[in-house]
Design a protein around this motif. Structure first.
Motif, PDB file in Angstrom:
ATOM      1  N   SER A 142      98.903  37.763  27.224  1.00  0.00           N
ATOM      2  CA  SER A 142      99.352  39.123  26.635  1.00  0.00           C
ATOM      3  C   SER A 142      99.313  39.032  25.091  1.00  0.00           C
ATOM      4  O   SER A 142      99.126  39.943  24.600  1.00  0.00           O
ATOM      5  CB  SER A 142     101.059  38.838  27.000  1.00  0.00           C
ATOM      6  N   SER A 184     100.598  46.711  22.617  1.00  0.00           N
ATOM      7  CA  SER A 184     101.128  47.021  23.864  1.00  0.00           C
ATOM      8  C   SER A 184     101.997  48.475  23.714  1.00  0.00           C
ATOM      9  O   SER A 184     102.299  49.323  24.906  1.00  0.00           O
ATOM     10  CB  SER A 184     102.592  46.188  24.106  1.00  0.00           C
ATOM     11  N   VAL A 186      95.600  40.015  24.487  1.00  0.00           N
ATOM     12  CA  VAL A 186      95.431  41.609  24.677  1.00  0.00           C
ATOM     13  C   VAL A 186      96.099  42.232  23.458  1.00  0.00           C
ATOM     14  O   VAL A 186      95.557  43.253  23.295  1.00  0.00           O
ATOM     15  CB  VAL A 186      95.869  41.947  25.961  1.00  0.00           C
ATOM     16  N   ASN A 187      97.258  41.863  23.045  1.00  0.00           N
ATOM     17  CA  ASN A 187      98.047  42.748  22.036  1.00  0.00           C
ATOM     18  C   ASN A 187      97.541  42.736  20.779  1.00  0.00           C
ATOM     19  O   ASN A 187      97.525  43.371  19.779  1.00  0.00           O
ATOM     20  CB  ASN A 187      99.568  42.274  22.171  1.00  0.00           C
ATOM     21  N   ARG A 216      99.453  45.474  29.099  1.00  0.00           N
ATOM     22  CA  ARG A 216      98.412  44.774  29.502  1.00  0.00           C
ATOM     23  C   ARG A 216      98.181  44.911  31.062  1.00  0.00           C
ATOM     24  O   ARG A 216      99.436  44.942  31.683  1.00  0.00           O
ATOM     25  CB  ARG A 216      98.690  43.439  28.953  1.00  0.00           C
ATOM     26  N   ASN A 217      97.222  44.668  31.621  1.00  0.00           N
ATOM     27  CA  ASN A 217      96.964  44.762  33.106  1.00  0.00           C
ATOM     28  C   ASN A 217      96.372  43.417  33.412  1.00  0.00           C
ATOM     29  O   ASN A 217      95.538  43.094  32.817  1.00  0.00           O
ATOM     30  CB  ASN A 217      95.803  45.893  33.454  1.00  0.00           C
ATOM     31  N   ASP A 230      92.601  39.730  33.374  1.00  0.00           N
ATOM     32  CA  ASP A 230      92.662  38.552  32.612  1.00  0.00           C
ATOM     33  C   ASP A 230      91.150  37.780  32.999  1.00  0.00           C
ATOM     34  O   ASP A 230      91.231  36.726  32.301  1.00  0.00           O
ATOM     35  CB  ASP A 230      93.909  37.609  33.366  1.00  0.00           C
TER      36      ASP A 230
END
Length: 158
Positions: free
Chosen positions: A37, A46, A40-41, A51-52, A56
């Motif tokens: 997370s 966000s 991705v951020n 996040r999906n 991952d």
């Protein structure tokens, strides 16, 4: 005269390639596997898109590539005394760094966040700063800047 032995490589480059670079890679590997997370951020806030977790596996693949690079830095560079091996590895890694900078640029552009004011200090500037420093150090090394007997050193006139 070209540099051919690692004994002629300045301590700064040795420290960066043998210690700093692998530690940065290992830190990123940890982040990719255990804090997706946050990763991705760092690229997609966000607030723009959540996040999906189904993606991952891409971070895990990135983590695997960085782990491979850390191993090459730690093992291959300590094993080889041939500067050309060091240069080949740094040239290959430079292409990765440039791809990272481009992907960061592309992400910021697609999110409408290319202005300095819209870039976040830790995430965006951190990504650009760490990768940008790597590009500068690798490029200087490849151009023999500061190397004994290399192109980056001024020769005394006879």
């Amino acid at each position: 005269m070209a540099v051919t032995s690692t004994k002629d490589i300045p301590i700064f480059y040795k420290f960066y390639f043998l210690w700093s670079d692998p530690l940065i890679c290992l830190w990123a590997v940890y982040m990719d596997f255990f804090t997706p997370s946050v990763v991705v951020n760092a690229f997609i806030p966000s607030s723009i898109a959540p996040r999906n977790p189904q993606f991952d596996f891409l971070l895990q693949q990135l983590g695997g590539a960085l782990l491979m690079l850390a191993i090459l830095d730690v093992v291959l560079l300590r094993y080889s005394k041939d500067v050309m091996i060091w240069k080949i590895l740094q040239a290959a890694t430079l292409t990765y760094d440039l791809a990272m900078l481009y992907s960061t640029y592309d992400a910021l552009k697609s999110q409408g966040r290319l202005s300095f004011a819209s870039m976040r200090p830790a995430e965006d500037w951190g990504n650009v700063g760490i990768t940008g420093l790597a590009v500068v150090v690798r490029s200087a090394f490849l151009l023999d800047v500061g190397m004994k007997g290399g192109k980056g050193r001024r020769e005394k006139a006879i």
